[in-house]
Design a protein around this motif. Structure first.
Motif, short mmCIF file in Angstrom:
data_model
loop_
_atom_site.label_atom_id
_atom_site.label_comp_id
_atom_site.label_asym_id
_atom_site.label_seq_id
_atom_site.Cartn_x
_atom_site.Cartn_y
_atom_site.Cartn_z
N GLN A 242 53.72 -113.36 11.23
CA GLN A 242 54.64 -113.24 10.11
C GLN A 242 54.01 -112.38 9.02
O GLN A 242 53.09 -112.81 8.34
CB GLN A 242 54.99 -114.62 9.56
N ILE A 243 54.53 -111.17 8.88
CA ILE A 243 54.06 -110.29 7.81
C ILE A 243 54.96 -110.47 6.59
O ILE A 243 56.02 -111.10 6.67
CB ILE A 243 54.05 -108.82 8.27
N TYR A 244 54.53 -109.93 5.47
CA TYR A 244 55.29 -110.07 4.23
C TYR A 244 56.59 -109.28 4.32
O TYR A 244 56.60 -108.10 4.65
CB TYR A 244 54.45 -109.59 3.05
N GLN A 245 57.71 -109.97 4.02
CA GLN A 245 59.02 -109.34 3.98
C GLN A 245 59.47 -109.22 2.53
O GLN A 245 59.46 -110.20 1.78
CB GLN A 245 60.04 -110.17 4.78
N PHE A 246 59.85 -108.04 2.13
CA PHE A 246 60.24 -107.81 0.75
C PHE A 246 61.56 -108.53 0.47
O PHE A 246 62.51 -108.41 1.25
CB PHE A 246 60.39 -106.32 0.48
N PRO A 247 61.63 -109.29 -0.62
CA PRO A 247 62.84 -110.08 -0.89
C PRO A 247 64.03 -109.18 -1.22
O PRO A 247 63.91 -108.22 -1.99
CB PRO A 247 62.44 -110.93 -2.10
N ASN A 248 65.16 -109.48 -0.65
CA ASN A 248 66.37 -108.69 -0.90
C ASN A 248 67.49 -109.54 -1.49
O ASN A 248 68.66 -109.15 -1.44
CB ASN A 248 66.85 -108.02 0.39
N GLU A 249 67.15 -110.73 -2.03
CA GLU A 249 68.18 -111.56 -2.66
C GLU A 249 68.56 -111.03 -4.03
O GLU A 249 69.71 -111.17 -4.46
CB GLU A 249 67.69 -113.01 -2.79
N ASP A 250 67.60 -110.43 -4.73
CA ASP A 250 67.87 -109.90 -6.07
C ASP A 250 68.71 -108.64 -5.95
O ASP A 250 68.40 -107.72 -5.18
CB ASP A 250 66.54 -109.61 -6.77
N GLU A 251 69.77 -108.60 -6.74
CA GLU A 251 70.66 -107.44 -6.67
C GLU A 251 69.98 -106.16 -7.14
O GLU A 251 70.28 -105.09 -6.64
CB GLU A 251 71.92 -107.71 -7.51
N GLU A 252 69.07 -106.28 -8.11
CA GLU A 252 68.45 -105.09 -8.67
C GLU A 252 67.53 -104.40 -7.67
O GLU A 252 67.48 -103.18 -7.60
CB GLU A 252 67.67 -105.46 -9.93
N VAL A 253 66.77 -105.19 -6.90
CA VAL A 253 65.78 -104.61 -5.99
C VAL A 253 66.11 -104.86 -4.53
O VAL A 253 65.34 -104.51 -3.65
CB VAL A 253 64.37 -105.16 -6.30
#
Length: 458
Positions: A242-253
């Motif tokens: 499990q590598i780090y997954q960039f969060p995509n819940e925030d609408e801005e990023v």
């Protein structure tokens, strides 16, 4: 930031249950007391309109002002073989030159070298710690390459946990050395991951945020690089890394992070050399056939790595380290110490009662161990005495055997002495007899001439 339950269990004081909540990753604790006889009804939250300006809308500015004045810390662990370009990439990321000793390929074991720097960009201060893994992958026997790195990460968690469990703690001023991100450098071989890489990342994924990086990507073509990325991601998924997954819940990023997730692992090129391309100076690597521009998205993924690491997700990396990796370590440690959470319907417990129970359990176990050691000592003494008696018996038997042998030899010697004396006596008798005979013979020989002379005279 968000409100999350803290690490301390509810406790009872003067008939009131005390609970704690933690605000974000800071050490601010909100405490409230609830009577055990109080009945709390689940009512819907009502929204009210303010008739005028109150002033709590300045709270975000107050938090930002406080955090900026305190400064931030960020800790990076660089894992990769010697000479793969770790130091060069870090220098390129932060647009400066960090002091670093050159390492050779003859290290007997993996050593971790930590260096801390104070950086400032405009009004924001950053305390940056870079940890290099010197000698990683250079040993013939690579079984022990993982242990020093894992021990170092857990040691930083242990220091933070010790600070949390202190009576007088100062987490706001604590020098946090927990690793926030691991940049794992992969050699651009064009094949698959090495077994050491898979084992290392599998052991690290529950302790730190991992970002795989293909170093020195300029030695491969775009087609080979794309195929290598697919192979690496396929192998990581098949082995459950499990590598780090960039969060995509925030609408801005969210959109930016989704595109960054699609580019993993990052294929990067590092360089601190300024090369003139056209009318401007850029960071690049010069070759006889041209130049590879570090900040050109067509040449490598360096820009996307910097975007992810420094501009978009640095705070999320810090948050993931605290809320995921450190919490997992903390839960395991507290469970080993005997702490446990209570169910909402079960009766709460006090820390004093738990302490007394653990104290009694400890003394009981200590007494049991003492009795066990005493019994072990007695058994050991008995075994030693039995061994000594057995050896004494063997020595006594051996002494008796030697004594009998000595007496036998003594009797033999006495017999030989008597025989020798008898032989000597017999020899002396024969000698005396021989001397007597010889004397008589000589006397007889001397008398014969005298007799002849007398006969002549007659």
């Amino acid at each position: 930031m968000h409100l999350s339950p803290g690490s301390e269990a509810p406790s009872c004081r003067h008939g009131l249950f005390r609970s704690h909540w933690r605000f974000g990753t800071n050490s601010t604790i909100l405490t409230y007391f609830v009577s055990p006889h109080m009945v709390i009804k689940n009512e819907e939250m009502r929204s009210l309109e303010l008739s005028g300006q109150v002033g709590f809308n300045s709270l975000p500015h107050q938090v930002v002002r406080k955090l900026v004045s305190q400064g931030f810390c960020f800790n990076i662990l660089c894992v990769g073989e010697t000479g793969i370009g770790k130091s060069t990439l870090i220098n390129t990321l932060f647009n400066t030159t960090f002091e670093n000793e050159e390492a050779d390929h003859y290290e007997r074991e993996v050593k971790l070298r930590s260096q801390t720097y104070e950086l400032q960009e405009h009004t924001v201060k950053l305390k940056l710690t870079i940890v290099h893994t010197v000698g990683f992958g250079d040993q013939i026997n690579k079984d022990e390459s993982c242990k020093p790195i894992l021990d170092y990460i857990e040691a930083q968690f242990e220091k933070y946990l010790e600070e949390e469990l202190k009576i007088k703690r100062s987490l706001s001023n604590y020098d946090d050395t927990r690793i926030h991100i691991c940049l794992y450098f992969i050699a651009p071989t064009g094949h698959t991951l090495k077994s050491l890489d898979l084992v290392m990342m599998k052991n690290l994924d529950s302790k730190v945020n991992i970002i795989p990086i293909i170093a020195k990507a300029d030695i491969m073509s775009k087609t080979d690089l794309g195929n290598l990325k697919k192979k690496i991601m396929t192998e990581l998924q098949s082995y459950g890394v499990q590598i780090y997954q960039f969060p995509n819940e925030d609408e801005e990023v969210g959109e930016i992070n989704s595109s960054l997730n699609a580019r993993l692992p990052f294929a990067v090129v590092g360089s601190t050399e300024d090369v003139k391309i056209g009318n401007r100076m850029v960071k690049a690597r010069s070759y006889p056939w041209g130049a590879v521009q570090v900040e050109n998205e067509e040449h490598c993924d360096f820009v996307h790595l910097r975007e992810m690491l420094l501009r978009v997700n640095m705070d999320d990396l810090r948050e993931q380290t605290h809320s995921r990796h450190y919490e997992l370590y903390r839960c395991c440690k507290l469970q080993e110490m005997g702490f446990k959470d209570t169910d909402p319907d079960s009766q709460s417990f006090s820390l004093q009662e738990m302490y007394e129970a653990k104290r009694r359990e400890f003394f009981k176990e200590l007494q049991h161990r003492e009795e066990s050691m005493r019994q072990m000592f007695v058994n050991k003494v008995k075994e030693t005495e039995a061994e000594l008696k057995e050896k004494e018996k063997e020595l006594h038997e051996r002494f008796e055997v030697l004594k009998r042998m000595h007496q036998e030899e003594k009797r033999n010697l006495e017999e030989k002495r008597r025989e020798l004396e008898e032989e000597m006596n017999a020899f002396n008798r024969r000698k005396v007899a021989a001397e007597t005979l010889m004397g008589q013979a000589l006397q007889g020989c001397s008398q014969q001439p005298l007799k002849k002379e007398k006969d002549k005279k007659k």
